[in-house]
Design a protein around this motif. Structure first.
Motif, mmCIF file in Angstrom:
data_model
loop_
_atom_site.group_PDB
_atom_site.id
_atom_site.type_symbol
_atom_site.label_atom_id
_atom_site.label_comp_id
_atom_site.label_asym_id
_atom_site.label_seq_id
_atom_site.Cartn_x
_atom_site.Cartn_y
_atom_site.Cartn_z
ATOM 1 N N SER A 71 0.838 -1.191 0.000
ATOM 2 C CA SER A 71 0.000 0.000 0.000
ATOM 3 C C SER A 71 0.880 1.252 0.000
ATOM 4 O O SER A 71 2.088 1.203 0.233
ATOM 5 C CB SER A 71 -0.921 0.014 1.228
ATOM 6 N N VAL A 72 0.271 2.383 -0.258
ATOM 7 C CA VAL A 72 1.004 3.651 -0.306
ATOM 8 C C VAL A 72 1.585 3.972 1.070
ATOM 9 O O VAL A 72 2.726 4.430 1.182
ATOM 10 C CB VAL A 72 0.076 4.782 -0.802
ATOM 11 N N LEU A 73 0.838 3.733 2.119
ATOM 12 C CA LEU A 73 1.330 4.016 3.467
ATOM 13 C C LEU A 73 2.491 3.090 3.855
ATOM 14 O O LEU A 73 3.407 3.511 4.563
ATOM 15 C CB LEU A 73 0.196 3.893 4.487
ATOM 16 N N ASP A 74 2.450 1.871 3.392
ATOM 17 C CA ASP A 74 3.547 0.947 3.661
ATOM 18 C C ASP A 74 4.835 1.424 2.995
ATOM 19 O O ASP A 74 5.911 1.406 3.604
ATOM 20 C CB ASP A 74 3.187 -0.452 3.168
ATOM 21 N N VAL A 75 4.734 1.885 1.767
ATOM 22 C CA VAL A 75 5.899 2.414 1.058
ATOM 23 C C VAL A 75 6.387 3.698 1.729
ATOM 24 O O VAL A 75 7.594 3.915 1.862
ATOM 25 C CB VAL A 75 5.560 2.643 -0.433
ATOM 26 N N ALA A 76 5.461 4.543 2.189
ATOM 27 C CA ALA A 76 5.846 5.770 2.878
ATOM 28 C C ALA A 76 6.588 5.458 4.179
ATOM 29 O O ALA A 76 7.580 6.127 4.513
ATOM 30 C CB ALA A 76 4.610 6.621 3.160
ATOM 31 N N MET A 77 6.130 4.467 4.911
ATOM 32 C CA MET A 77 6.824 4.073 6.146
ATOM 33 C C MET A 77 8.202 3.509 5.833
ATOM 34 O O MET A 77 9.159 3.740 6.581
ATOM 35 C CB MET A 77 5.998 3.039 6.920
ATOM 36 N N LEU A 78 8.337 2.783 4.749
ATOM 37 C CA LEU A 78 9.636 2.251 4.351
ATOM 38 C C LEU A 78 10.600 3.376 3.977
ATOM 39 O O LEU A 78 11.761 3.367 4.386
ATOM 40 C CB LEU A 78 9.474 1.279 3.179
ATOM 41 N N VAL A 79 10.104 4.362 3.237
ATOM 42 C CA VAL A 79 10.948 5.505 2.874
ATOM 43 C C VAL A 79 11.344 6.288 4.122
ATOM 44 O O VAL A 79 12.492 6.724 4.267
ATOM 45 C CB VAL A 79 10.212 6.402 1.847
ATOM 46 N N LEU A 80 10.414 6.473 5.055
ATOM 47 C CA LEU A 80 10.713 7.156 6.306
ATOM 48 C C LEU A 80 11.752 6.386 7.122
ATOM 49 O O LEU A 80 12.680 6.983 7.693
ATOM 50 C CB LEU A 80 9.434 7.342 7.118
ATOM 51 N N ALA A 81 11.631 5.076 7.160
ATOM 52 C CA ALA A 81 12.602 4.259 7.887
ATOM 53 C C ALA A 81 13.991 4.381 7.264
ATOM 54 O O ALA A 81 14.994 4.517 7.983
ATOM 55 C CB ALA A 81 12.154 2.797 7.908
ATOM 56 N N ILE A 82 14.077 4.366 5.954
ATOM 57 C CA ILE A 82 15.372 4.509 5.279
ATOM 58 C C ILE A 82 15.956 5.897 5.530
ATOM 59 O O ILE A 82 17.166 6.048 5.725
ATOM 60 C CB ILE A 82 15.227 4.192 3.783
ATOM 61 N N ALA A 83 15.092 6.919 5.564
ATOM 62 C CA ALA A 83 15.568 8.278 5.855
ATOM 63 C C ALA A 83 16.133 8.361 7.269
ATOM 64 O O ALA A 83 17.166 9.003 7.503
ATOM 65 C CB ALA A 83 14.425 9.277 5.678
ATOM 66 N N PHE A 84 15.481 7.711 8.236
ATOM 67 C CA PHE A 84 16.003 7.673 9.605
ATOM 68 C C PHE A 84 17.349 6.956 9.653
ATOM 69 O O PHE A 84 18.256 7.374 10.373
ATOM 70 C CB PHE A 84 15.027 6.982 10.561
ATOM 71 N N LEU A 85 17.487 5.883 8.898
ATOM 72 C CA LEU A 85 18.744 5.142 8.881
ATOM 73 C C LEU A 85 19.869 5.996 8.308
ATOM 74 O O LEU A 85 20.965 6.065 8.887
ATOM 75 C CB LEU A 85 18.589 3.853 8.069
ATOM 76 N N ILE A 86 19.622 6.669 7.206
ATOM 77 C CA ILE A 86 20.650 7.513 6.591
ATOM 78 C C ILE A 86 21.009 8.670 7.510
ATOM 79 O O ILE A 86 22.189 9.006 7.680
ATOM 80 C CB ILE A 86 20.176 7.998 5.208
ATOM 81 N N ALA A 87 20.009 9.290 8.130
ATOM 82 C CA ALA A 87 20.281 10.389 9.062
ATOM 83 C C ALA A 87 21.083 9.908 10.265
ATOM 84 O O ALA A 87 22.021 10.585 10.712
ATOM 85 C CB ALA A 87 18.969 11.015 9.520
ATOM 86 N N GLY A 88 20.738 8.744 10.790
ATOM 87 C CA GLY A 88 21.464 8.208 11.936
ATOM 88 C C GLY A 88 22.909 7.891 11.616
ATOM 89 O O GLY A 88 23.818 8.195 12.391
ATOM 90 N N LEU A 89 23.140 7.298 10.455
ATOM 91 C CA LEU A 89 24.515 6.992 10.067
ATOM 92 C C LEU A 89 25.313 8.266 9.798
ATOM 93 O O LEU A 89 26.492 8.357 10.156
ATOM 94 C CB LEU A 89 24.519 6.082 8.837
ATOM 95 N N GLY A 90 24.678 9.256 9.189
ATOM 96 C CA GLY A 90 25.357 10.530 8.962
ATOM 97 C C GLY A 90 25.712 11.229 10.262
ATOM 98 O O GLY A 90 26.817 11.770 10.419
#
Length: 100
Positions: A71-90
């Protein structure tokens, strides 16, 4: 193992990681853990980095559990999770470079 058990373990580990971040932000000191003995890190950047990694675990887990797959919300949560991962590593890289 059942998927609910894995999700519960990931959420529990994310809560422990978030507690480390809150400790670093509240006390402005690094937690005394054996795997953090090497090198110096800025506690503020470290705290935010760890909280971002914990948010990655929570959003990744809850996105799979709550939303229906594809679903669209599932993809949005996945993109948000990846953004958190990139921000955390940075922020983790910045915490090593900005050590006092």
């Amino acid at each position: 193992m059942d998927i609910e058990v894995v999700q519960a373990v990931v959420l529990g580990i994310s809560c422990l990681i978030a507690a480390l971040g809150v400790y670093a932000l509240a006390t402005k000191r690094m937690p005394h853990l054996p795997f953090l003995r090497f090198g110096r890190r800025d506690p503020q950047y470290y705290g935010w980095a760890v909280l971002s990694i914990a948010a990655f675990g929570v959003t990744g887990t809850l996105g799979q559990d709550v939303m229906e797959p594809g679903s669209v919300l599932d993809v949005a949560m996945l993109v948000l999770a990846i953004a958190f991962l990139i921000a955390g590593l940075g922020l983790a890289v910045l915490s090593a470079k900005r050590a006092p």
